[in-house]
Write a protein that holds these residues in place. Structure first.
Motif, PDB file in Angstrom:
ATOM      1  N   PRO A  64       0.869  -1.058   0.230  1.00  0.00           N
ATOM      2  CA  PRO A  64      -0.141   0.207   0.069  1.00  0.00           C
ATOM      3  C   PRO A  64       0.802   1.293   0.181  1.00  0.00           C
ATOM      4  CG  PRO A  64      -0.931  -1.708   1.611  1.00  0.00           C
ATOM      5  CD  PRO A  64       0.555  -2.047   1.103  1.00  0.00           C
ATOM      6  N   THR A  65       2.249   1.184   0.327  1.00  0.00           N
ATOM      7  CA  THR A  65       3.041   2.405   0.092  1.00  0.00           C
ATOM      8  C   THR A  65       3.462   2.595  -1.133  1.00  0.00           C
ATOM      9  OG1 THR A  65       4.892   1.300   0.800  1.00  0.00           O
ATOM     10  CG2 THR A  65       3.619   1.939   2.535  1.00  0.00           C
ATOM     11  N   LEU A  66       3.387   1.351  -2.056  1.00  0.00           N
ATOM     12  CA  LEU A  66       4.080   1.796  -3.247  1.00  0.00           C
ATOM     13  C   LEU A  66       2.921   2.062  -4.335  1.00  0.00           C
ATOM     14  CD1 LEU A  66       6.295  -1.596  -3.460  1.00  0.00           C
ATOM     15  CD2 LEU A  66       7.017   0.808  -3.016  1.00  0.00           C
ATOM     16  N   VAL A  67       1.777   1.604  -4.200  1.00  0.00           N
ATOM     17  CA  VAL A  67       0.565   1.780  -5.277  1.00  0.00           C
ATOM     18  C   VAL A  67      -0.590   2.536  -4.545  1.00  0.00           C
ATOM     19  CG1 VAL A  67       1.252  -0.176  -6.441  1.00  0.00           C
ATOM     20  CG2 VAL A  67      -0.439  -0.304  -4.838  1.00  0.00           C
ATOM     21  N   ALA A  68      -1.347   3.203  -5.455  1.00  0.00           N
ATOM     22  CA  ALA A  68      -2.666   3.796  -5.024  1.00  0.00           C
ATOM     23  C   ALA A  68      -3.580   2.797  -4.577  1.00  0.00           C
ATOM     24  CB  ALA A  68      -3.148   4.844  -5.986  1.00  0.00           C
ATOM     25  N   ARG A  69      -4.500   3.340  -3.603  1.00  0.00           N
ATOM     26  CA  ARG A  69      -5.596   2.445  -3.240  1.00  0.00           C
ATOM     27  C   ARG A  69      -6.493   1.786  -4.497  1.00  0.00           C
ATOM     28  NH1 ARG A  69      -8.002   5.852  -0.421  1.00  0.00           N
ATOM     29  NH2 ARG A  69      -7.396   4.898   1.761  1.00  0.00           N
ATOM     30  N   ASP A  70      -6.647   2.552  -5.556  1.00  0.00           N
ATOM     31  CA  ASP A  70      -7.531   2.093  -6.679  1.00  0.00           C
ATOM     32  C   ASP A  70      -6.543   1.135  -7.540  1.00  0.00           C
ATOM     33  OD1 ASP A  70      -5.790   3.857  -7.751  1.00  0.00           O
ATOM     34  OD2 ASP A  70      -7.359   4.748  -8.789  1.00  0.00           O
ATOM     35  N   ARG A  71      -5.326   0.777  -7.350  1.00  0.00           N
ATOM     36  CA  ARG A  71      -4.637  -0.109  -8.025  1.00  0.00           C
ATOM     37  C   ARG A  71      -4.097  -1.327  -7.075  1.00  0.00           C
ATOM     38  NH1 ARG A  71      -0.341   2.567 -12.104  1.00  0.00           N
ATOM     39  NH2 ARG A  71      -0.494   0.259 -13.028  1.00  0.00           N
ATOM     40  N   LEU A  72      -4.672  -1.387  -5.967  1.00  0.00           N
ATOM     41  CA  LEU A  72      -4.418  -2.444  -5.031  1.00  0.00           C
ATOM     42  C   LEU A  72      -4.761  -3.957  -5.675  1.00  0.00           C
ATOM     43  CD1 LEU A  72      -4.938  -0.992  -1.633  1.00  0.00           C
ATOM     44  CD2 LEU A  72      -2.474  -1.685  -2.422  1.00  0.00           C
ATOM     45  N   VAL A  73      -5.803  -4.012  -6.452  1.00  0.00           N
ATOM     46  CA  VAL A  73      -6.128  -5.237  -6.928  1.00  0.00           C
ATOM     47  C   VAL A  73      -5.277  -5.622  -7.812  1.00  0.00           C
ATOM     48  CG1 VAL A  73      -7.976  -6.643  -8.213  1.00  0.00           C
ATOM     49  CG2 VAL A  73      -8.514  -5.238  -6.318  1.00  0.00           C
ATOM     50  N   GLU A  74      -4.794  -4.712  -8.835  1.00  0.00           N
ATOM     51  CA  GLU A  74      -3.976  -4.906  -9.671  1.00  0.00           C
ATOM     52  C   GLU A  74      -2.567  -5.353  -9.258  1.00  0.00           C
ATOM     53  OE1 GLU A  74      -1.418  -2.431 -13.509  1.00  0.00           O
ATOM     54  OE2 GLU A  74      -3.268  -1.475 -12.370  1.00  0.00           O
ATOM     55  N   GLY A  75      -2.096  -4.648  -8.318  1.00  0.00           N
ATOM     56  CA  GLY A  75      -0.975  -5.022  -7.612  1.00  0.00           C
ATOM     57  C   GLY A  75      -0.922  -6.314  -7.108  1.00  0.00           C
ATOM     58  N   ASN A  76      -1.739  -6.825  -6.288  1.00  0.00           N
ATOM     59  CA  ASN A  76      -1.798  -7.996  -5.790  1.00  0.00           C
ATOM     60  C   ASN A  76      -1.765  -8.852  -6.852  1.00  0.00           C
ATOM     61  OD1 ASN A  76      -1.524  -7.655  -2.756  1.00  0.00           O
ATOM     62  ND2 ASN A  76      -3.665  -6.313  -3.021  1.00  0.00           N
ATOM     63  N   SER A  77      -2.750  -8.755  -7.862  1.00  0.00           N
ATOM     64  CA  SER A  77      -2.842  -9.950  -9.038  1.00  0.00           C
ATOM     65  C   SER A  77      -1.549 -10.037  -9.594  1.00  0.00           C
ATOM     66  CB  SER A  77      -3.903  -9.373 -10.081  1.00  0.00           C
ATOM     67  OG  SER A  77      -4.989  -9.116  -9.657  1.00  0.00           O
ATOM     68  N   LYS A  78      -0.711  -9.208  -9.829  1.00  0.00           N
ATOM     69  CA  LYS A  78       0.768  -9.350 -10.382  1.00  0.00           C
ATOM     70  C   LYS A  78       1.480 -10.290  -9.495  1.00  0.00           C
ATOM     71  CE  LYS A  78       0.490  -5.385 -13.446  1.00  0.00           C
ATOM     72  NZ  LYS A  78       0.958  -3.994 -13.984  1.00  0.00           N
ATOM     73  N   LEU A  79       1.514  -9.684  -7.877  1.00  0.00           N
ATOM     74  CA  LEU A  79       2.256 -10.387  -7.180  1.00  0.00           C
ATOM     75  C   LEU A  79       1.736 -11.924  -7.099  1.00  0.00           C
ATOM     76  CD1 LEU A  79       2.551  -7.783  -4.339  1.00  0.00           C
ATOM     77  CD2 LEU A  79       4.076  -8.647  -5.903  1.00  0.00           C
ATOM     78  N   GLN A  80       0.597 -12.117  -7.076  1.00  0.00           N
ATOM     79  CA  GLN A  80      -0.123 -13.574  -6.993  1.00  0.00           C
ATOM     80  C   GLN A  80       0.409 -14.118  -8.110  1.00  0.00           C
ATOM     81  OE1 GLN A  80      -1.598 -14.890  -3.839  1.00  0.00           O
ATOM     82  NE2 GLN A  80      -0.962 -16.661  -5.129  1.00  0.00           N
ATOM     83  N   ALA A  81       0.281 -13.584  -9.348  1.00  0.00           N
ATOM     84  CA  ALA A  81       0.724 -14.541 -10.609  1.00  0.00           C
ATOM     85  C   ALA A  81       2.124 -14.777 -10.605  1.00  0.00           C
ATOM     86  CB  ALA A  81       0.400 -13.298 -11.729  1.00  0.00           C
ATOM     87  N   SER A  82       2.999 -14.055 -10.034  1.00  0.00           N
ATOM     88  CA  SER A  82       4.445 -14.526  -9.983  1.00  0.00           C
ATOM     89  C   SER A  82       4.590 -15.462  -8.866  1.00  0.00           C
ATOM     90  CB  SER A  82       5.315 -13.406  -9.489  1.00  0.00           C
ATOM     91  OG  SER A  82       4.973 -12.797  -8.136  1.00  0.00           O
ATOM     92  N   ALA A  83       3.627 -15.547  -7.907  1.00  0.00           N
ATOM     93  CA  ALA A  83       3.845 -16.734  -6.929  1.00  0.00           C
ATOM     94  C   ALA A  83       3.195 -17.815  -7.628  1.00  0.00           C
ATOM     95  CB  ALA A  83       2.945 -16.318  -5.659  1.00  0.00           C
ATOM     96  N   SER A  84       2.192 -17.624  -8.246  1.00  0.00           N
ATOM     97  CA  SER A  84       1.675 -19.097  -8.861  1.00  0.00           C
ATOM     98  C   SER A  84       2.604 -19.700  -9.927  1.00  0.00           C
ATOM     99  CB  SER A  84       0.328 -18.630  -9.721  1.00  0.00           C
ATOM    100  OG  SER A  84      -0.706 -18.201  -8.701  1.00  0.00           O
ATOM    101  N   VAL A  85       3.272 -18.823 -10.532  1.00  0.00           N
ATOM    102  CA  VAL A  85       4.440 -19.477 -11.616  1.00  0.00           C
ATOM    103  C   VAL A  85       5.478 -20.124 -10.759  1.00  0.00           C
ATOM    104  CG1 VAL A  85       6.059 -18.661 -13.191  1.00  0.00           C
ATOM    105  CG2 VAL A  85       3.986 -17.719 -13.376  1.00  0.00           C
ATOM    106  N   ALA A  86       5.782 -19.616  -9.487  1.00  0.00           N
ATOM    107  CA  ALA A  86       6.882 -20.315  -8.799  1.00  0.00           C
ATOM    108  C   ALA A  86       6.494 -21.477  -8.265  1.00  0.00           C
ATOM    109  CB  ALA A  86       7.012 -19.102  -7.804  1.00  0.00           C
ATOM    110  N   GLU A  87       5.091 -21.639  -7.891  1.00  0.00           N
ATOM    111  CA  GLU A  87       4.505 -23.080  -7.359  1.00  0.00           C
ATOM    112  C   GLU A  87       4.529 -23.739  -8.284  1.00  0.00           C
ATOM    113  OE1 GLU A  87       0.758 -21.640  -5.734  1.00  0.00           O
ATOM    114  OE2 GLU A  87       1.539 -20.689  -4.180  1.00  0.00           O
ATOM    115  N   ILE A  88       4.187 -23.323  -9.735  1.00  0.00           N
ATOM    116  CA  ILE A  88       4.045 -24.372 -10.845  1.00  0.00           C
ATOM    117  C   ILE A  88       5.550 -24.840 -11.113  1.00  0.00           C
ATOM    118  CG2 ILE A  88       3.740 -24.729 -13.109  1.00  0.00           C
ATOM    119  CD1 ILE A  88       1.456 -22.604 -12.976  1.00  0.00           C
TER     120      ILE A  88
END
Length: 346
Positions: A64-88
């Motif tokens: 939340p200190t890096l991105v605006a409130r209205d872009r939190l879903v986008e930011g968390n989506s990108k972080l989760q996508a990278s985590a999913s790739v790592a899990e695969i």
């Protein structure tokens, strides 16, 4: 959580990465000097676990200190996508490394991965918000109480806390017996079982890609509930898949993919809401409080799963876990979460 809120989050994450790299590096060093003992692994696992918690809490509080409130879903989506790739890719790569270069050298490669993480964090140049100087003289206990009071006093955070706690409890009941069910009752091989988990990770990756779109189609609150409902349905479909492997296997594979998809959609959007409504000076404590309540109940779930598996049988225990997880929906449906269309104002 209180420590994370007292200090800047990025240095905490870098220190945790460097600490984990050092701890993991001790294992191959001890192995090649013929001094490695099981006690060393226990100590490394315990200390690395502490650093994992520090990193994860700071990680969640930092975004939340890096991105605006209205872009939190986008930011968390990108972080989760990278985590999913790592899990695969991670388990497969780990197995190949163990086969090619031995387990100690595979752990050495893992140690270098934490150095890469620390270097990536060091490249971030955006400054963090200033700390509150008056908090430095306060004891930790009142600050911990403040975090818990905020979690249980806010109806949205309270709903997320109880939903996650109940869902995780019954998921752990499920996990306690699922591998036995798959290998004994259905006679699935380890290769097929591993492939099923890989498919679940693929579902998670797809969920990270689709999370923001689902919010646009359904609204934020309904996307959260839909994601959670998919996890519950997966828990119910698996024990109801039948006894014939030819029919059960496709249903279970589909359920695992749906589980991965729904879980990631729920996590991305619920975490984004939590980050949006939590003041920056409370981010660490709120994240740690939620983690403590929702994951602290896990040992009881595993214990109950083992007991029920002995008494009721594996399939009946899985069905009981799925039925019990339905209770977690109550806290979402009878809370302001259902009414959320977009990110709430903190």
């Amino acid at each position: 959580g209180a420590w994370v809120d007292r200090l800047r989050r990025r240095p905490i994450m870098i220190a945790a990465d460097l600490g984990r790299a050092l701890l993991l590096a001790l294992i191959p060093i001890a192995a090649f000097t013929h001094t490695l003992r099981i006690e060393h692994l226990y100590v490394v696992g315990f200390l690395a676990g502490i650093l994992n918690v520090l990193f994860e809490v700071a990680y969640s509080a930092y975004l939340p200190t890096l991105v605006a409130r209205d872009r939190l879903v986008e930011g968390n989506s990108k972080l989760q996508a990278s985590a999913s790739v790592a899990e695969i890719a991670g388990p497969g790569l780990g197995g190949v490394l163990v086969q090619l270069v031995s387990a100690p050298l595979a752990i050495a490669v893992d140690a270098f991965s934490f150095l890469g993480s620390a270097l990536s964090l060091a490249w971030i140049r955006k400054p963090e918000p200033g700390l509150l100087p008056e908090r430095e003289s306060r004891s930790l206990l009142p600050e911990i109480r403040e975090g818990l009071r905020l979690v249980f006093g806010n109806p949205i955070l309270r709903a997320f806390t109880f939903t996650s706690a109940i869902a995780n409890f019954f998921i752990d009941v499920h996990l306690a017996v699922f591998v036995l069910f798959a290998t004994r009752d259905l006679r699935l091989t380890p290769v097929i079982l591993g492939g099923m988990y890989a498919i679940a990770s693929l579902g998670g990756f797809l969920g990270s890609v689709m999370a923001a779109r689902l919010v646009g189609w359904l609204g934020l609150g309904r996307a959260i509930i839909a994601g959670h409902l998919q996890v519950i349905l997966a828990l119910l479909i698996i024990p109801l898949s039948g006894r014939q492997v030819e029919l059960a296997l496709p249903l279970i594979v589909f359920s695992m993919a749906m589980w991965g998809f729904g879980a990631v959609v729920y996590v991305i959007n619920s975490v984004s809401v939590r980050q949006a409504i939590t003041p920056n000076e409370y981010q660490g404590r709120v994240a740690a409080s939620l983690r403590f309540v929702s994951w602290g109940i896990s040992p009881l779930g595993f214990m109950l799963g083992g007991i029920l598996g002995e008494i009721l049988g594996l399939r009946t225990t899985l069905l009981a876990a799925g039925a019990g997880s339905l209770a977690s929906l109550i806290f979402l449906l009878f809370s302001p979460v259902w009414q959320l269309r977009g990110q709430p104002v903190g």
